[in-house]
Enzyme design. Structure first.
Site, short mmCIF file in Angstrom:
data_model
loop_
_atom_site.label_atom_id
_atom_site.label_comp_id
_atom_site.label_asym_id
_atom_site.label_seq_id
_atom_site.Cartn_x
_atom_site.Cartn_y
_atom_site.Cartn_z
N LYS A 206 6.60 -12.64 -11.95
CA LYS A 206 5.25 -12.14 -12.25
C LYS A 206 4.45 -13.17 -13.06
CE LYS A 206 4.66 -8.04 -10.35
NZ LYS A 206 3.57 -7.77 -9.40
N ALA B 88 5.38 -6.20 -4.04
CA ALA B 88 6.38 -6.90 -4.85
C ALA B 88 7.71 -6.18 -4.71
CB ALA B 88 5.97 -6.89 -6.32
N LEU C 121 -0.60 -5.69 -4.46
CA LEU C 121 0.32 -4.79 -5.16
C LEU C 121 1.74 -4.94 -4.62
CD1 LEU C 121 -1.86 -1.53 -5.14
CD2 LEU C 121 -2.04 -3.54 -6.61
N SER D 29 2.12 -7.87 -14.91
CA SER D 29 2.96 -6.82 -15.48
C SER D 29 3.28 -7.06 -16.96
CB SER D 29 4.26 -6.79 -14.69
OG SER D 29 5.26 -6.09 -15.39
N GLU E 254 5.99 -6.67 -18.13
CA GLU E 254 7.34 -7.27 -18.14
C GLU E 254 7.24 -8.77 -18.45
OE1 GLU E 254 10.98 -6.16 -17.98
OE2 GLU E 254 9.63 -4.47 -17.88
N ARG F 279 6.11 7.99 -8.21
CA ARG F 279 6.95 6.90 -8.71
C ARG F 279 8.30 6.92 -7.99
NH1 ARG F 279 6.94 1.89 -10.99
NH2 ARG F 279 7.18 1.92 -13.25
N TYR G 9 12.38 -10.61 -12.30
CA TYR G 9 11.11 -9.98 -11.93
C TYR G 9 9.99 -10.47 -12.86
CZ TYR G 9 7.56 -6.29 -11.78
OH TYR G 9 6.37 -5.60 -11.71
N ILE H 229 0.81 -1.24 0.00
CA ILE H 229 0.00 0.00 0.00
C ILE H 229 0.84 1.28 0.00
CG2 ILE H 229 -0.26 0.16 2.53
CD1 ILE H 229 -3.27 0.90 1.88
N THR H 230 2.06 1.20 0.50
CA THR H 230 2.86 2.44 0.55
C THR H 230 3.56 2.75 -0.78
OG1 THR H 230 4.79 1.29 1.42
CG2 THR H 230 3.28 2.23 3.04
N GLY H 231 3.42 1.87 -1.76
CA GLY H 231 4.00 2.14 -3.08
C GLY H 231 3.11 3.10 -3.87
N GLN H 232 3.60 3.47 -5.04
CA GLN H 232 2.86 4.41 -5.89
C GLN H 232 1.41 3.98 -6.12
OE1 GLN H 232 4.01 6.09 -10.09
NE2 GLN H 232 3.19 4.03 -10.40
P1 GDP Z 1 10.70 -0.96 -16.12
O1 GDP Z 1 10.06 -0.98 -17.46
O2 GDP Z 1 9.81 -1.42 -15.03
O3 GDP Z 1 12.02 -1.62 -16.11
O4 GDP Z 1 10.90 0.63 -15.82
P2 GDP Z 1 12.19 1.57 -15.72
O5 GDP Z 1 11.66 2.95 -15.60
O6 GDP Z 1 13.12 1.11 -14.65
O7 GDP Z 1 12.95 1.37 -17.11
C1 GDP Z 1 12.35 1.69 -18.33
C2 GDP Z 1 13.39 1.63 -19.45
O8 GDP Z 1 14.28 2.71 -19.31
C3 GDP Z 1 14.25 0.36 -19.45
O9 GDP Z 1 14.25 -0.17 -20.76
C4 GDP Z 1 15.64 0.85 -19.10
O10 GDP Z 1 16.67 0.11 -19.79
C5 GDP Z 1 15.60 2.27 -19.63
N1 GDP Z 1 16.58 3.14 -18.98
C6 GDP Z 1 17.54 3.87 -19.59
N2 GDP Z 1 18.28 4.52 -18.69
C7 GDP Z 1 17.78 4.20 -17.47
C8 GDP Z 1 18.15 4.56 -16.13
O11 GDP Z 1 19.08 5.33 -15.90
N3 GDP Z 1 17.38 4.03 -15.12
C9 GDP Z 1 16.33 3.19 -15.38
N4 GDP Z 1 15.61 2.71 -14.35
N5 GDP Z 1 15.99 2.81 -16.62
C10 GDP Z 1 16.70 3.32 -17.65
#
Ligand code: GDP
Length: 329
Positions: A156, A81, A79, A128, A130, A187, A152, A10-13
């Protein structure tokens, strides 16, 4: 009688948006928190005083049995994880246990409660995009095969199938929302959207000069978390439980994100402000993620209300405000 809802994570986004939505709808809201009274939990309880917090952990089945017995929920939203994909390679076992095994634990706790109390409980699992990973079709819909590309994502997929299995085995009203990336000013700063909005805000205020990123060509289907919380709730209001893809159907690259974020602070040329570090590149990257949410649009009447441009600007504006307050002390 008010409806009752229990939210893990619950404390997440997403927990914050969902708690607010359910509270507005008149629910009694319960939240599961791991025992420690950490800063995040303190801030959450200050801003959401109407939520009753219950101590428990997705790794601990007995704690979940107790939490469900206490909350006597009409609806449970899972939610909780370990949700940061990049660190799931460093914590592969823990990610499997919490993000995957935790789903089985909460399903077991609900099943036990239903059997012993005779009360029906509806269940939402946060699946997700993902799970599509090395996507086998573009765009991805409910029928698209999974090919997860991170610990991850694998965890999922386990939770997703376990949810379907409990629905089919026990007739449980268990639904799974395959949510594409969804963002907001809440976020976590490790995610790329918020990392960029926060850095851009600091660049505007002269607190830093550059932001260091990984793969700028990565593309995602980014929506607004508030819109996605509504989709979760809608799923549990249907007569039949089911699985739904929730997405905007639009895809954008990190470069597009940078264009808008820097434009919001009046900077048109951002290359001098962006460094690349391979440390932020993933061992395996997912392919083009873009969702087809036609089923949710038809059956739930759901639509995303906030577009990508508005989302990025909202996040930058929030962080400029937030960072100025911090800088002022
Ligand atoms: P995710 O889709 O849950 O993995 O969300 P993220 O926001 O962590 O990453 C989204 C995309 O941004 C991924 O494809 C990363 O490879 C790309 N990305 C590029 N640079 C960065 C960075 O500095 N931090 C993160 N978190 N992601 C990055």
């Amino acid at each position: 009688m008010s409806k009752r809802a229990l939210i893990t994570g619950i404390t997440g986004q997403d927990g914050m948006y969902l708690a607010e939505l359910l509270h507005e709808k008149g629910y009694d809201v319960f939240g599961l928190v791991a025992g420690q009274n950490n800063l995040r939990t303190q801030l959450f309880t200050e801003s959401h005083p109407y939520v009753e917090m219950i101590s428990g952990n997705l790794l601990d089945l007995m704690s979940l049995i107790r939490a469900v017995a206490h909350a006597k929920p009409d609806e449970v939203y899972n939610l909780g994880a370990l949700s940061f994909v990049a660190s799931s390679w460093q914590n592969a076992r823990l990610t499997s246990d919490v993000t995957g095994g935790g789903v089985l634990n909460i399903l077991e706790a609900i099943h036990f409660f239903q059997d012993s109390s005779g009360q029906d409980v509806r269940f939402y699992q946060a699946s997700s995009s993902e799970m599509f990973g090395k996507a086998q079709q573009v765009p991805q819909a409910e029928s698209t095969p999974f090919w997860p590309r991170s610990p991850y994502g694998v965890a999922k997929v386990y939770g997703h199938y376990m949810t379907i299995n409990y629905r089919e085995s026990y007739g449980m009203h268990a639904s799974s929302g395959v949510l594409f990336n969804h963002e907001s000013p809440y976020r976590g700063t490790e995610f790329v959207t918020r990392k960029i909005s926060q850095s851009v805000a600091r660049i505007k205020l002269g607190l830093q000069n550059t932001v260091t990123l990984g793969n700028l060509d990565a593309q995602r289907d980014w929506g607004f978390a508030g819109d996605y919380a509504e989709a979760m709730w809608l799923m549990l209001q249907q007569d039949e439980a089911d699985d739904y893809v929730i997405a905007t159907g639009e895809t954008h690259s990190i470069r597009d994100l940078l264009d808008i974020a820097f434009d919001e602070i009046g900077v048109s040329e951002w290359h001098d402000h962006v460094d690349i570090n391979p440390a932020f590149v993933r061992p395996a990257e997912v392919s083009l993620l873009v969702g087809d949410s036609s089923k949710a649009r038809d059956k739930l009447g759901w639509r995303p209300k906030v577009g990508f441009d508005e989302l990025v600007r909202m996040m930058v504006r929030h962080d400029v405000d937030d960072q100025s307050k911090r800088a002022a002390g």
